[in-house]
Write a protein that holds these residues in place. Structure first.
Motif, short mmCIF file in Angstrom:
data_model
loop_
_atom_site.label_atom_id
_atom_site.label_comp_id
_atom_site.label_asym_id
_atom_site.label_seq_id
_atom_site.Cartn_x
_atom_site.Cartn_y
_atom_site.Cartn_z
N VAL A 8 -3.15 -6.20 2.80
CA VAL A 8 -1.74 -6.41 2.79
C VAL A 8 -1.77 -4.66 1.73
N LYS A 9 -0.56 -4.44 2.68
CA LYS A 9 0.21 -2.81 2.56
C LYS A 9 1.25 -3.19 2.07
N VAL A 10 1.93 -1.67 0.40
CA VAL A 10 2.97 -2.38 0.40
C VAL A 10 3.33 -0.76 0.10
N GLY A 11 4.05 -1.00 1.24
CA GLY A 11 5.34 0.56 1.36
C GLY A 11 4.39 0.83 1.78
N ASP A 12 3.40 2.45 1.66
CA ASP A 12 2.24 3.36 1.89
C ASP A 12 0.91 3.04 1.06
N TYR A 13 1.31 1.60 0.48
CA TYR A 13 0.00 1.03 -0.35
C TYR A 13 -1.04 0.13 0.35
N LYS A 14 -2.40 1.03 0.74
CA LYS A 14 -2.87 -0.85 1.02
C LYS A 14 -3.87 -1.30 -0.83
N ALA A 91 1.39 -7.81 6.13
CA ALA A 91 0.40 -8.56 5.53
C ALA A 91 -0.88 -8.82 7.53
N TYR A 92 -1.99 -8.99 7.26
CA TYR A 92 -2.48 -9.50 7.93
C TYR A 92 -2.41 -11.76 8.36
N VAL A 93 -2.12 -11.36 9.20
CA VAL A 93 -2.38 -13.20 9.65
C VAL A 93 -3.17 -13.54 10.34
N PRO A 94 -4.41 -14.18 9.98
CA PRO A 94 -5.27 -14.71 10.72
C PRO A 94 -4.67 -15.77 11.70
N GLU A 95 -3.37 -16.15 11.86
CA GLU A 95 -3.21 -17.15 12.74
C GLU A 95 -2.98 -16.38 14.00
N THR A 96 -2.29 -15.33 14.49
CA THR A 96 -1.70 -14.39 14.93
C THR A 96 -3.04 -13.16 15.58
N ASP A 97 -3.47 -13.24 14.71
CA ASP A 97 -4.81 -11.71 14.53
C ASP A 97 -3.94 -10.04 14.56
N SER A 98 -2.67 -10.31 13.81
CA SER A 98 -1.88 -9.58 13.51
C SER A 98 -1.08 -9.24 12.49
#
Length: 133
Positions: A8-14, A91-98
């Protein structure tokens, strides 16, 4: 784009992986319908919308107040509307690997103090979520 080292990245904060209890991470795409219906034969006719809001949630690891305050401070600094807790979230979504990047808001959180050591507060696991508009 496949997994790129963060969830998860919020703005520029990972959000650092050490703050995320990884076996609780969930990300989903919420398909929306408009005026879908069943015909006289019972066949569903779906009218799906092109905008698919994302929802991501996880539990934090137990952490000391200083780490929790650091994480929350970085999230809050990246709000585009503080009153709504609105931010641009990837946000990383495992379903789409993106990764999905959308305007999202953070629902209320309820941190729990579970102990203190040498004057340092220890927070228990806290649910954090971001919900797409």
């Amino acid at each position: 784009m496949s997994y790129d080292g963060y969830l998860v990245k919020v703005g520029d904060y990972k959000i650092p992986f050490k703050y995320i209890n990884s076996n609780t991470y969930k990300a989903s795409m919420n398909v929306q319908d408009l005026d879908s219906y069943r015909d006289a034969d019972g066949v569903l006719h779906r009218n799906t919308l092109s905008h698919v809001p994302c929802k991501v949630e996880f539990e934090t690891a137990n952490m000391f107040h200083t780490d929790f305050a650091d994480m929350m401070g970085n999230i809050q600094r990246n709000y585009v509307n503080a009153a709504e807790r609105k931010a641009v979230v990837s946000a990383y979504v495992p379903e789409t690997d993106s990764y999905v990047t959308q305007d999202m808001y953070m629902p209320d959180i309820t941190p729990t103090i579970i102990n203190q050591f040498s004057g340092k507060l220890l927070y228990g696991s806290t649910r954090i979520a971001f919900v797409g508009y």
